[in-house]
Write a protein that holds these residues in place. Structure first.
Motif, short mmCIF file in Angstrom:
data_model
loop_
_atom_site.label_atom_id
_atom_site.label_comp_id
_atom_site.label_asym_id
_atom_site.label_seq_id
_atom_site.Cartn_x
_atom_site.Cartn_y
_atom_site.Cartn_z
N VAL A 197 26.54 57.45 57.66
CA VAL A 197 25.16 57.92 57.70
C VAL A 197 25.08 59.24 58.44
O VAL A 197 25.86 59.50 59.36
N ARG A 198 24.15 60.06 58.03
CA ARG A 198 23.89 61.32 58.72
C ARG A 198 22.42 61.40 59.08
O ARG A 198 21.56 61.01 58.29
N PHE A 199 22.16 61.91 60.30
CA PHE A 199 20.79 62.10 60.76
C PHE A 199 20.54 63.60 60.89
O PHE A 199 21.33 64.30 61.52
N VAL A 200 19.44 64.08 60.34
CA VAL A 200 19.08 65.48 60.45
C VAL A 200 17.68 65.56 61.05
O VAL A 200 16.68 65.25 60.37
N GLU A 201 17.63 65.96 62.31
CA GLU A 201 16.36 66.06 63.03
C GLU A 201 15.76 67.45 62.86
O GLU A 201 16.50 68.44 62.81
N THR B 41 17.53 60.88 56.88
CA THR B 41 18.83 60.20 56.87
C THR B 41 19.47 60.32 55.50
O THR B 41 18.79 60.51 54.49
N SER B 42 20.79 60.21 55.50
CA SER B 42 21.52 60.38 54.25
C SER B 42 21.50 59.13 53.40
O SER B 42 21.83 59.18 52.22
N GLY B 43 21.14 58.00 54.01
CA GLY B 43 21.11 56.75 53.26
C GLY B 43 19.80 56.03 53.48
O GLY B 43 18.86 56.58 54.05
N ASN C 29 18.37 57.85 65.81
CA ASN C 29 19.52 56.98 65.61
C ASN C 29 19.02 55.66 65.05
O ASN C 29 17.82 55.51 64.77
N ALA C 30 19.92 54.72 64.89
CA ALA C 30 19.57 53.45 64.26
C ALA C 30 20.26 52.29 64.97
O ALA C 30 21.29 52.46 65.63
N TYR C 31 19.67 51.11 64.83
CA TYR C 31 20.28 49.86 65.28
C TYR C 31 20.66 49.08 64.04
O TYR C 31 19.80 48.74 63.22
N ARG C 32 21.92 48.81 63.93
CA ARG C 32 22.42 48.20 62.69
C ARG C 32 21.93 46.76 62.52
O ARG C 32 21.67 46.34 61.40
N ASP D 53 27.30 55.03 66.83
CA ASP D 53 28.10 56.01 67.57
C ASP D 53 27.80 57.44 67.13
O ASP D 53 28.06 58.38 67.86
N TYR D 54 27.27 57.59 65.92
CA TYR D 54 27.07 58.92 65.38
C TYR D 54 25.75 59.50 65.87
O TYR D 54 24.72 58.83 65.88
#
Length: 123
Positions: free
Chosen positions: A2-6, A24-26, A96-99, A111-112
């Motif tokens: 996954v990618r995050f673009v703020e 997000t990329s997904g 970010n995200a919590y899986r 971690d990303y």
């Protein structure tokens, strides 16, 4: 991965408003919850707000009543509306995200990290 673009950060005067976006990329629905963090100069990264898939939100005390987190699942985007900004809000903001629900309860993000977006509120 996954990618995050703020985006959306800027210099704004005290009392002003900004809306941050995180693309997000997904699918963000793949995660139990999404979150915004911030890191001020010389300080550790801190959790600002989170929102679950069910729309349950949570905020750190310093921003309650001023910030609002929201999500658009169709656009895979998370937002942070920030009102009545103060100099102490100056920081780089990250999403970010919590899986899983377990990671959410432990406030353990992925971690990303993306590049973040700078918010500056001069004193």
């Amino acid at each position: 991965q996954v990618r995050f673009v703020e985006s959306g950060g800027a210099l704004v005067q005290p009392g002003g408003s900004l809306r941050l976006s995180c693309a997000t990329s997904g699918s963000i629905f793949a995660f139990f919850a999404m979150a915004w963090y911030r890191q001020a100069p010389g300080k550790e990264r801190e959790l600002v707000a989170s929102i679950t898939n069910g729309g349950v939100t949570d905020y750190t005390d310093a921003v309650k009543g001023r910030f609002t987190i929201s999500r658009d699942n169709a656009k895979n985007t998370v937002y942070l509306q920030m009102n009545n900004l103060k100099p102490e809000d100056t920081a780089v903001y990250y999403c970010n995200a919590y899986r899983s629900v377990g990671d959410y309860r432990k406030r353990l993000p992925l971690d990303y990290w993306g590049q973040g977006t700078q918010v500056t509120v001069p004193s």
